[in-house]
Design an enzyme around this catalytic site. Structure first.
Site, PDB file in Angstrom:
ATOM      1  N   ALA A 195       0.816  -1.226   0.000  1.00 24.50           N
ATOM      2  CA  ALA A 195       0.000   0.000   0.000  1.00 24.50           C
ATOM      3  C   ALA A 195       0.846   1.272   0.000  1.00 24.50           C
ATOM      4  O   ALA A 195       0.317   2.374  -0.104  1.00 24.50           O
ATOM      5  CB  ALA A 195      -0.924   0.002   1.224  1.00 24.50           C
TER       6      ALA A 195
ATOM      7  N   MET B 283       5.944   3.231  -2.976  1.00 27.20           N
ATOM      8  CA  MET B 283       6.649   2.331  -3.886  1.00 27.20           C
ATOM      9  C   MET B 283       5.867   1.035  -4.106  1.00 27.20           C
ATOM     10  O   MET B 283       5.894   0.478  -5.202  1.00 27.20           O
ATOM     11  CB  MET B 283       8.055   2.032  -3.349  1.00 27.20           C
ATOM     12  CG  MET B 283       9.088   3.094  -3.696  1.00 27.20           C
ATOM     13  SD  MET B 283       9.183   3.455  -5.467  1.00 27.20           S
ATOM     14  CE  MET B 283       9.650   1.866  -6.142  1.00 27.20           C
TER      15      MET B 283
ATOM     16  N   ARG C 127       1.334  -5.198   6.686  1.00 29.43           N
ATOM     17  CA  ARG C 127       1.532  -5.718   8.051  1.00 29.43           C
ATOM     18  C   ARG C 127       0.186  -6.074   8.686  1.00 29.43           C
ATOM     19  O   ARG C 127      -0.847  -5.512   8.310  1.00 29.43           O
ATOM     20  CB  ARG C 127       2.280  -4.725   8.914  1.00 29.43           C
ATOM     21  CG  ARG C 127       1.587  -3.424   9.122  1.00 29.43           C
ATOM     22  CD  ARG C 127       2.199  -2.614  10.229  1.00 29.43           C
ATOM     23  NE  ARG C 127       3.163  -1.632   9.792  1.00 29.43           N
ATOM     24  CZ  ARG C 127       4.451  -1.661  10.133  1.00 29.43           C
ATOM     25  NH1 ARG C 127       4.917  -2.638  10.872  1.00 29.43           N
ATOM     26  NH2 ARG C 127       5.269  -0.702   9.749  1.00 29.43           N
TER      27      ARG C 127
ATOM     28  N   THR D 247      15.764   1.839   2.534  1.00 22.66           N
ATOM     29  CA  THR D 247      16.948   2.584   2.978  1.00 22.66           C
ATOM     30  C   THR D 247      16.886   2.800   4.491  1.00 22.66           C
ATOM     31  O   THR D 247      15.880   2.501   5.135  1.00 22.66           O
ATOM     32  CB  THR D 247      17.036   3.933   2.248  1.00 22.66           C
ATOM     33  OG1 THR D 247      15.825   4.660   2.490  1.00 22.66           O
ATOM     34  CG2 THR D 247      17.227   3.746   0.757  1.00 22.66           C
TER      35      THR D 247
ATOM     36  N   ASN E 271      19.431   2.883  -4.505  1.00 20.58           N
ATOM     37  CA  ASN E 271      18.692   3.425  -5.646  1.00 20.58           C
ATOM     38  C   ASN E 271      18.724   2.415  -6.778  1.00 20.58           C
ATOM     39  O   ASN E 271      19.786   1.978  -7.199  1.00 20.58           O
ATOM     40  CB  ASN E 271      19.295   4.759  -6.105  1.00 20.58           C
ATOM     41  CG  ASN E 271      18.341   5.534  -6.978  1.00 20.58           C
ATOM     42  OD1 ASN E 271      17.922   5.046  -8.004  1.00 20.58           O
ATOM     43  ND2 ASN E 271      17.997   6.746  -6.550  1.00 20.58           N
TER      44      ASN E 271
ATOM     45  N   HIS F 131      14.283  15.396  -0.925  1.00 19.46           N
ATOM     46  CA  HIS F 131      13.172  14.450  -1.061  1.00 19.46           C
ATOM     47  C   HIS F 131      11.895  15.043  -0.453  1.00 19.46           C
ATOM     48  O   HIS F 131      11.958  16.003   0.310  1.00 19.46           O
ATOM     49  CB  HIS F 131      13.483  13.129  -0.328  1.00 19.46           C
ATOM     50  CG  HIS F 131      14.426  12.243  -1.073  1.00 19.46           C
ATOM     51  ND1 HIS F 131      15.799  12.363  -0.954  1.00 19.46           N
ATOM     52  CD2 HIS F 131      14.206  11.230  -1.961  1.00 19.46           C
ATOM     53  CE1 HIS F 131      16.381  11.450  -1.728  1.00 19.46           C
ATOM     54  NE2 HIS F 131      15.442  10.753  -2.351  1.00 19.46           N
TER      55      HIS F 131
ATOM     56  N   LYS G 196       9.637  11.487   3.822  1.00 20.66           N
ATOM     57  CA  LYS G 196      10.807  10.599   3.950  1.00 20.66           C
ATOM     58  C   LYS G 196      11.320  10.600   5.392  1.00 20.66           C
ATOM     59  O   LYS G 196      11.458  11.659   6.001  1.00 20.66           O
ATOM     60  CB  LYS G 196      11.911  11.026   2.968  1.00 20.66           C
ATOM     61  CG  LYS G 196      13.086  10.054   2.949  1.00 20.66           C
ATOM     62  CD  LYS G 196      13.947  10.216   1.715  1.00 20.66           C
ATOM     63  CE  LYS G 196      15.152   9.292   1.724  1.00 20.66           C
ATOM     64  NZ  LYS G 196      14.777   7.862   1.746  1.00 20.66           N
TER      65      LYS G 196
HETATM   66  N1  LIG Z   1      16.194   1.944  -3.484  1.00 20.36           N
HETATM   67  C1  LIG Z   1      15.354   2.691  -4.205  1.00 20.36           C
HETATM   68  O1  LIG Z   1      15.455   2.790  -5.453  1.00 20.36           O
HETATM   69  C2  LIG Z   1      14.236   3.371  -3.499  1.00 20.36           C
HETATM   70  C3  LIG Z   1      14.083   3.205  -2.168  1.00 20.36           C
HETATM   71  N2  LIG Z   1      13.008   3.732  -1.507  1.00 20.36           N
HETATM   72  C4  LIG Z   1      12.886   3.359  -0.105  1.00 20.36           C
HETATM   73  O2  LIG Z   1      11.782   2.468   0.027  1.00 20.36           O
HETATM   74  C5  LIG Z   1      11.219   2.590   1.324  1.00 20.36           C
HETATM   75  C6  LIG Z   1       9.719   2.829   1.234  1.00 20.36           C
HETATM   76  O3  LIG Z   1       9.473   4.082   0.632  1.00 20.36           O
HETATM   77  P1  LIG Z   1       7.973   4.580   0.365  1.00 20.36           P
HETATM   78  O4  LIG Z   1       7.254   3.623  -0.517  1.00 20.36           O
HETATM   79  O5  LIG Z   1       8.089   6.002  -0.029  1.00 20.36           O
HETATM   80  O6  LIG Z   1       7.395   4.498   1.857  1.00 20.36           O
HETATM   81  P2  LIG Z   1       5.872   4.267   2.327  1.00 20.36           P
HETATM   82  O7  LIG Z   1       5.852   4.631   3.780  1.00 20.36           O
HETATM   83  O8  LIG Z   1       4.949   4.958   1.371  1.00 20.36           O
HETATM   84  O9  LIG Z   1       5.642   2.697   2.154  1.00 20.36           O
HETATM   85  C7  LIG Z   1       6.186   1.711   2.973  1.00 20.36           C
HETATM   86  C8  LIG Z   1       5.155   0.619   3.087  1.00 20.36           C
HETATM   87  O10 LIG Z   1       5.746  -0.500   3.719  1.00 20.36           O
HETATM   88  C9  LIG Z   1       4.866  -0.926   4.751  1.00 20.36           C
HETATM   89  N3  LIG Z   1       5.602  -1.648   5.781  1.00 20.36           N
HETATM   90  C10 LIG Z   1       6.532  -1.160   6.628  1.00 20.36           C
HETATM   91  N4  LIG Z   1       6.963  -2.138   7.440  1.00 20.36           N
HETATM   92  C11 LIG Z   1       6.281  -3.257   7.087  1.00 20.36           C
HETATM   93  C12 LIG Z   1       6.269  -4.590   7.564  1.00 20.36           C
HETATM   94  N5  LIG Z   1       7.070  -4.964   8.567  1.00 20.36           N
HETATM   95  N6  LIG Z   1       5.434  -5.484   6.989  1.00 20.36           N
HETATM   96  C13 LIG Z   1       4.643  -5.117   5.949  1.00 20.36           C
HETATM   97  N7  LIG Z   1       4.590  -3.853   5.469  1.00 20.36           N
HETATM   98  C14 LIG Z   1       5.416  -2.942   6.030  1.00 20.36           C
HETATM   99  C15 LIG Z   1       4.245   0.361   5.266  1.00 20.36           C
HETATM  100  O11 LIG Z   1       3.112   0.080   6.041  1.00 20.36           O
HETATM  101  P3  LIG Z   1       2.761   1.052   7.311  1.00 20.36           P
HETATM  102  O12 LIG Z   1       2.344   2.346   6.687  1.00 20.36           O
HETATM  103  O13 LIG Z   1       1.692   0.293   8.003  1.00 20.36           O
HETATM  104  O14 LIG Z   1       4.033   1.182   8.103  1.00 20.36           O
HETATM  105  C16 LIG Z   1       3.965   1.057   3.945  1.00 20.36           C
HETATM  106  O15 LIG Z   1       2.763   0.594   3.361  1.00 20.36           O
HETATM  107  C17 LIG Z   1      12.004   3.714   2.013  1.00 20.36           C
HETATM  108  O16 LIG Z   1      13.038   3.137   2.782  1.00 20.36           O
HETATM  109  C18 LIG Z   1      12.586   4.495   0.835  1.00 20.36           C
HETATM  110  O17 LIG Z   1      13.733   5.223   1.159  1.00 20.36           O
HETATM  111  C19 LIG Z   1      12.066   4.468  -2.158  1.00 20.36           C
HETATM  112  C20 LIG Z   1      12.175   4.696  -3.492  1.00 20.36           C
HETATM  113  C21 LIG Z   1      13.277   4.184  -4.284  1.00 20.36           C
HETATM  114  O1  LIG Z   2      12.347   7.677   0.100  1.00 18.04           O
HETATM  115  C1  LIG Z   2      12.340   7.902  -1.130  1.00 18.04           C
HETATM  116  O2  LIG Z   2      11.351   8.398  -1.697  1.00 18.04           O
HETATM  117  C2  LIG Z   2      13.529   7.554  -1.908  1.00 18.04           C
HETATM  118  N1  LIG Z   2      14.455   6.868  -1.310  1.00 18.04           N
HETATM  119  C3  LIG Z   2      15.672   6.406  -1.867  1.00 18.04           C
HETATM  120  C4  LIG Z   2      16.826   7.026  -1.138  1.00 18.04           C
HETATM  121  O3  LIG Z   2      16.813   7.065   0.115  1.00 18.04           O
HETATM  122  O4  LIG Z   2      17.782   7.451  -1.793  1.00 18.04           O
HETATM  123  C5  LIG Z   2      15.713   6.509  -3.358  1.00 18.04           C
HETATM  124  C6  LIG Z   2      14.963   7.648  -3.969  1.00 18.04           C
HETATM  125  O5  LIG Z   2      15.767   8.788  -3.972  1.00 18.04           O
HETATM  126  C7  LIG Z   2      13.610   7.894  -3.338  1.00 18.04           C
END
Ligand SMILES: NC(=O)C1=CN([C@@H]2O[C@H](COP(=O)(O)OP(=O)(O)OC[C@H]3O[C@@H](n4cnc5c(N)ncnc54)[C@H](OP(=O)(O)O)[C@@H]3O)[C@@H](O)[C@H]2O)C=CC1
Ligand SMILES: O=C(O)C1=N[C@H](C(=O)O)C[C@H](O)C1
Length: 272
Positions: free
Chosen positions: A14, A17, A39, A104, A128, A160, A164
């Site tokens: 949900a 990402m 979760r 991250t 990333n 960002h 974040k």
């Molecule tokens: N490496 C890359 O290319 C990128 C990395 N990211 C990273 O991805 C992560 C998520 O970003 P983003 O989508 O913006 O964050 P969000 O908060 O929008 O989404 C995270 C989701 O994960 C869920 N979640 C967290 N812990 C659990 C668990 N233990 N079990 C099941 N579900 C869980 C959250 O639920 P709840 O709301 O209930 O906690 C939420 O729905 C961050 O660490 C971000 O930095 C983002 C974009 C690109």
């Molecule tokens: O949290 C984000 O949104 C993103 N997280 C990653 C990061 O920590 O670098 C990648 C991207 O920039 C988006």
């Protein structure tokens, strides 16, 4: 849908990402969505993953049973939070499948547990997943190697969205590590992550980080190499989260043919 399609689970379905991953898996060839996980107690449990992500119904309900999903799947796409990612790595190891980690903000303790899980799972982890940022990392390493630390200061600036929760971003740390590699130094011993008050002059040879947060910015990163009388700036702008999701799916398909182990996007993209 092909018979050989890789069956993928999206955890954190949900999230920002999670929803992007569901749409991307639906759109890309060679993969299909096997399950979507949130979760226990999440209001999204039982909802159709397609509806949640704006596709319309696709017949995959969100559940809170990751292991049940993993044992019938071939890979997990995980952009959640460090505690969840450590747990999912253990389950991916139990199920002997691919685990693509975009999460991250992991501590060194989390990192050690994830690497231990890579004895049985095929793990690809990167701050990333986009092609552009990984190319920027290669260019940063080359620039840092070419421009000596006595005359050139390296600063990494990132911005960002306001939601974040970790800083500096995983990407900023990836770029810092690339710069440190180019200079043959350990980033941990040379980074300046915060400045406040009377800091004194900039220590030579350090790699500085600056963090901005606000609005809906998807991801902006600049590596600034500042010399006497001139400056070189290498930068990347993300304008759509699908760049990360496409990278994650590409990583899953690549890792399907690898041995258990810990890999990066540089391995996937052949940039290592
Ligand atoms: N490496 C890359 O290319 C990128 C990395 N990211 C990273 O991805 C992560 C998520 O970003 P983003 O989508 O913006 O964050 P969000 O908060 O929008 O989404 C995270 C989701 O994960 C869920 N979640 C967290 N812990 C659990 C668990 N233990 N079990 C099941 N579900 C869980 C959250 O639920 P709840 O709301 O209930 O906690 C939420 O729905 C961050 O660490 C971000 O930095 C983002 C974009 C690109
Ligand atoms: O949290 C984000 O949104 C993103 N997280 C990653 C990061 O920590 O670098 C990648 C991207 O920039 C988006």
């Amino acid at each position: 849908m092909g018979a050989n399609d890789m069956k993928l689970v999206v955890v954190g379905a949900a999230g920002r990402m999670g929803q992007t991953l569901i749409r991307t898996v639906h759109a890309m060839d060679g993969v299909r969505l096997h399950a979507a996980i949130e979760r226990p107690g999440s209001p999204f449990i039982g909802r159709d993953a397609g509806e949640l992500s704006g596709l319309g119904p696709i017949g995959v309900p969100v559940t809170d049973q990751p292991l049940e999903a993993f044992v019938e799947a071939e890979g997990v796409l995980d952009f959640t939070a460090p505690a969840g990612t450590v747990e999912f790595a253990g389950l991916a190891a139990q199920a002997r499948i691919v685990h693509v980690i975009g999460t991250t903000g992991c501590s060194s303790d989390d990192e050690a547990k994830i690497r231990a899980a890579a004895r049985h799972a095929r793990i690809v982890k990167s701050g990333n997943m986009s092609l552009g940022v990984n190319l920027l990392g290669v260019l940063t390493e080359k620039a840092a190697r070419a421009l000596g630390s006595a005359d050139w200061d390296i600063e990494i600036l990132e911005m960002h969205h306001k939601h974040k929760v970790d800083a500096p971003s995983g990407t900023a740390l990836l770029l810092g590590a690339a710069a440190a590699k180019g200079r043959d130094i350990a980033l941990a011993d040379h980074s300046v992550r915060v400045r406040d008050g009377h800091t004194g002059p900039r220590p030579a040879g350090t790699i500085g980080f600056a963090t901005l947060r606000g609005g809906s910015v998807i991801g902006e990163h600049s590596v600034i190499l500042a010399g006497e009388g001139e400056q070189v700036t290498l930068s990347h702008s993300a304008t759509d989260r699908s760049i990360f999701a496409r990278g994650a799916v590409t990583a899953a398909l690549w890792a399907r043919g690898q041995k258990p182990g810990f890999y990066s996007m540089l391995d996937v993209l052949g940039l290592n």
